[in-house]
Design an enzyme around this catalytic site. Structure first.
Site, short mmCIF file in Angstrom:
data_model
loop_
_atom_site.label_atom_id
_atom_site.label_comp_id
_atom_site.label_asym_id
_atom_site.label_seq_id
_atom_site.Cartn_x
_atom_site.Cartn_y
_atom_site.Cartn_z
N GLU A 174 49.33 62.70 26.52
CA GLU A 174 48.03 63.24 26.65
C GLU A 174 47.01 62.99 27.96
OE1 GLU A 174 47.63 64.77 24.14
OE2 GLU A 174 49.11 63.39 22.73
N HIS B 25 48.88 66.56 29.49
CA HIS B 25 47.89 67.33 29.05
C HIS B 25 46.05 67.20 29.42
CE1 HIS B 25 50.39 68.96 25.86
NE2 HIS B 25 50.01 68.39 25.24
ZN LIG Z 1 51.89 67.15 23.43
#
Ligand SMILES: [Zn+2]
Length: 677
Positions: free
Chosen positions: A468, A471
């Site tokens: 995460e 991202h």
């Molecule tokens: Zn992902």
């Protein structure tokens, strides 16, 4: 006064959570939709000749406040919801989709966009401007704007049919999943199950006023039973029930629905001028064509198959030696794989967790981002939060300039949905020469600290956090002009590159030394544990790869060709599985009739992207490894060509600028231990 209607007067213009009342949302969104409609009317009624600026850019920058308010609203609905918010969501969602349809069906607007699109080559646009123009034009044409009126009606009818068919498909799978249960009254039949799974089975039985233990087809019940239960006959019974969903020749049978869906999707694609449904879908993907996807999957298959067959042989030998099993069946695979894994690695979460205290892991991710991209994370308490457990950070670069605001929300709560995700509260964009920086958040469900123990993560949670965070970096480092092309707004077979590549650092000694220290003693994680983590991560990678490839090929077989001649779902499926089959076929089972990813959800002609993204991240990380995992030059290339570029340039071009060549599957196969160096 409704606080959501005006620009926020807060530090860094962050969302003023504590001042927002639930009842502000609906009136604000309704009125901002009207405001945006007025902005669009101003574009279509502009008497001047349509230009890039007065049409394409004006459309791109319309509804900025509406976007901010809807992202706040839907982010809260995921991370901190309640009955009131859910009720508002029921009212807001149809308003927004109707508004979206109004835009794509706006003929005056399309006329202007098309006029500019048709003369695009004479406009001397830069790459990003061209990309935005194409994206806008496609958002109309892919929804039928170019069709004659009668064909538009056909398209609307097809869309209506397709959404009903997908709905029925899902309802049937759910009904069949819920219809089966296996009541166990003899505790011996639970032999092998961990205590937790037994307890859950007992509770499930109690909740239905039954004596004994209840097993059903929901994953939390199904998976542990298939993995641990010693009773082979019961595993068989459960596996067959699972594989029979939608294939029982009863009222919930999905065979006709599957055939109907693929034929209507094909028809729809033809109507819009595409050869197949996969051609339609892949036009907006990095992979581009069904031929590329098939070639990709088949190449991977060729290379992974020998390793998969070798693993299968070892597993067969193991099962033979342990239980004198002559023919390994589908319902044996998970069970013996788990036993073999235990024997080989003897690795459990409890041994690793003390080295992964949440605060240390978070700081480790920050340190890695500092070494690679020159980012500095400073926790600040001046930023308003939607919950006291959220941490807020100011992110700056080496020059001290603001890069991003970062929210981290780690622990489960009643109002938070399951899983982990990255999201955006405010997009990055450049307007009037001002680079407006993004507000990024990651939301997870990690083990909460107690009075006596800090939050200690499993290794799986550690890689989730890094995923995460990857991202998040894609969002934070965005540096584009247009918000709809910024950060993670990229083709979806490219979006997992920044996230998956970050996970690789969790397996590297040099990186682990930065943060994997025992929460009591401060001792760095022993390297013996690190190598075990690495080895066990690639356990049965060959068979796993084959399995993913088989689903990808099945998906393409339904969507990448003319399906008119397909009559039998199972016959078609068996042909598609021919080259990837590892276990004997089970006549009463069918995968397609319960393959919700592609027949209910949005993954049709997209299942390949799981492996596609892995190939990208392994190939990218190999480049880092060759130069050193903290090599500044490679990191800067990644930042400049991938992380900061969003969707402004075709992803293959971006990738080649970073890597110097197209991605090759060998890096993945090497990392997985499927081929030698
Ligand atoms: Zn992902």
């Amino acid at each position: 006064m409704n606080i959501l209607l005006n620009p926020f007067q807060t530090p860094f213009t962050t969302a003023p959570f504590s001042e927002i009342k639930n009842e502000d949302f609906l009136p604000a969104i309704t009125s901002l939709i009207e405001e945006t409609k007025a902005e669009i009317n101003a574009i279509t009624s502009n008497p001047e000749v349509p230009t890039y600026k007065n049409t394409i850019e004006a459309l791109e920058f319309s509804g900025v406040q509406l976007d901010r308010v809807t992202s706040i609203f839907f982010n809260l609905n995921s991370a901190e919801t309640n009955d009131a918010i859910q009720k508002i969501a029921q009212e807001v969602s149809p308003l927004l989709s109707e508004f979206g349809n109004d835009i794509t069906l706006n003929e005056a607007l399309f006329k202007r966009v098309k006029l500019i699109y048709d003369t695009r080559d004479s406009l001397s646009l830069n790459a990003e401007q061209m990309m935005l123009l194409e994206k806008q034009y496609k958002s109309f044409s892919r929804n039928g704007a170019l069709l004659a009126e009668d064909k538009k009606q056909t398209l609307r009818d097809l869309d209506k049919d397709l959404s009903k068919l997908s709905l029925s498909f899902g309802e049937n799978v759910l009904a069949e999943t819920n219809a089966f249960e296996m009541l166990i009254t003899d505790e011996d039949d639970l032999s092998g199950l961990p205590e937790g799974a037994k307890e859950a089975a007992k509770q499930l039985a109690e909740s239905k006023d039954k004596d004994g233990w209840l097993i059903n087809l929901d994953y939390p019940s199904y998976i542990p039973f298939m993995t641990y239960a010693d009773n082979r006959e019961l595993r068989k019974k459960l596996a067959i029930a699972f594989g029979q969903r939608g294939f029982g020749n009863n009222e919930f049978d999905n065979q006709d629905i599957v055939l109907n869906i693929v034929k209507k999707r094909y028809q729809r694609a033809n109507l819009l001028g595409y050869k197949t449904h996969a051609n339609f879908v892949l036009e907006e993907r990095m992979a581009k064509t069904p031929e590329n996807v098939s070639e990709f999957l088949n190449e991977l298959l060729d290379k992974a198959k020998p390793a998969a067959l070798g693993e299968l042989k070892d597993l067969e030998d193991f099962a033979k030696a342990l239980d004198n099993i002559d023919r390994l069946e589908k319902w044996d695979s998970g069970y013996y794989a788990e036993k073999l894994k235990q024997k080989l690695f003897d690795l459990d979460d409890e041994k690793l967790k003390p080295y992964f205290q949440l605060e240390n892991v978070t700081n480790g991710a920050f340190k890695i981002a500092e070494k690679l991209y020159g980012l500095h994370f400073e926790e600040v308490d001046t930023i308003d939060k939607y919950h006291e457990e959220v941490s807020t950070y100011k992110v700056t670069n080496d020059n001290g300039d603001l890069v991003s605001i970062f929210y981290a929300d780690f622990f489960p709560r009643a109002g938070k949905r399951n899983g982990a995700w990255m999201t955006v509260y405010k997009s990055q964009y450049i307007k009037n020469n001002e680079n407006s920086r993004p507000h990024i958040s990651i939301v997870c469900n990690f083990t909460k600290p107690t009075k006596s123990k800090p939050s200690l993560l499993t290794f799986n949670e550690v890689t989730t956090l890094f995923h995460e965070f990857g991202h998040a970096l894609h969002g934070m480092l965005a540096n584009t002009t247009y918000p709809s092309l910024s950060g993670t707004s990229v083709f979806w077979d490219f979006v997992e590159l920044p996230s998956q590549v970050m996970e690789n650092w969790c397996f590297e000694k040099e990186a682990l030394e930065l943060f994997a220290t025992h929460y009591k003693t401060g001792e760095v994680i022993p390297m013996e544990l690190v190598s075990k983590i690495k080895e066990s991560a690639t356990f049965h990678e060959g068979m796993q790869t084959l399995r993913q490839i088989s689903f990808g090929l099945l998906d393409m077989s339904w969507h990448g060709q003319d399906p008119s001649a397909i009559e039998h779902v199972k016959v078609h499926e068996s042909e598609a599985f021919e080259n990837t089959k590892l276990y004997p076929d089970v006549a009463e089972n069918c995968m397609s009739t319960a393959f919700s990813h592609i027949f209910q959800g949005g993954y049709s002609a997209g299942y390949y992207s799981y492996k596609w993204a892995e190939v990208l991240d392994a190939d990218a990380f190999e480049y880092f490894k060759e130069a050193g995992i903290f090599n500044k030059e490679v990191a800067t290339k990644f930042k400049d060509n991938v992380l900061s570029q969003g969707g402004t340039v075709d992803p293959m071009t971006l990738y080649k600028r970073f890597r110097g060549k197209e991605p090759q599957p060998e890096a993945l196969l090497r990392r997985a231990g499927l081929i030698k160096k």
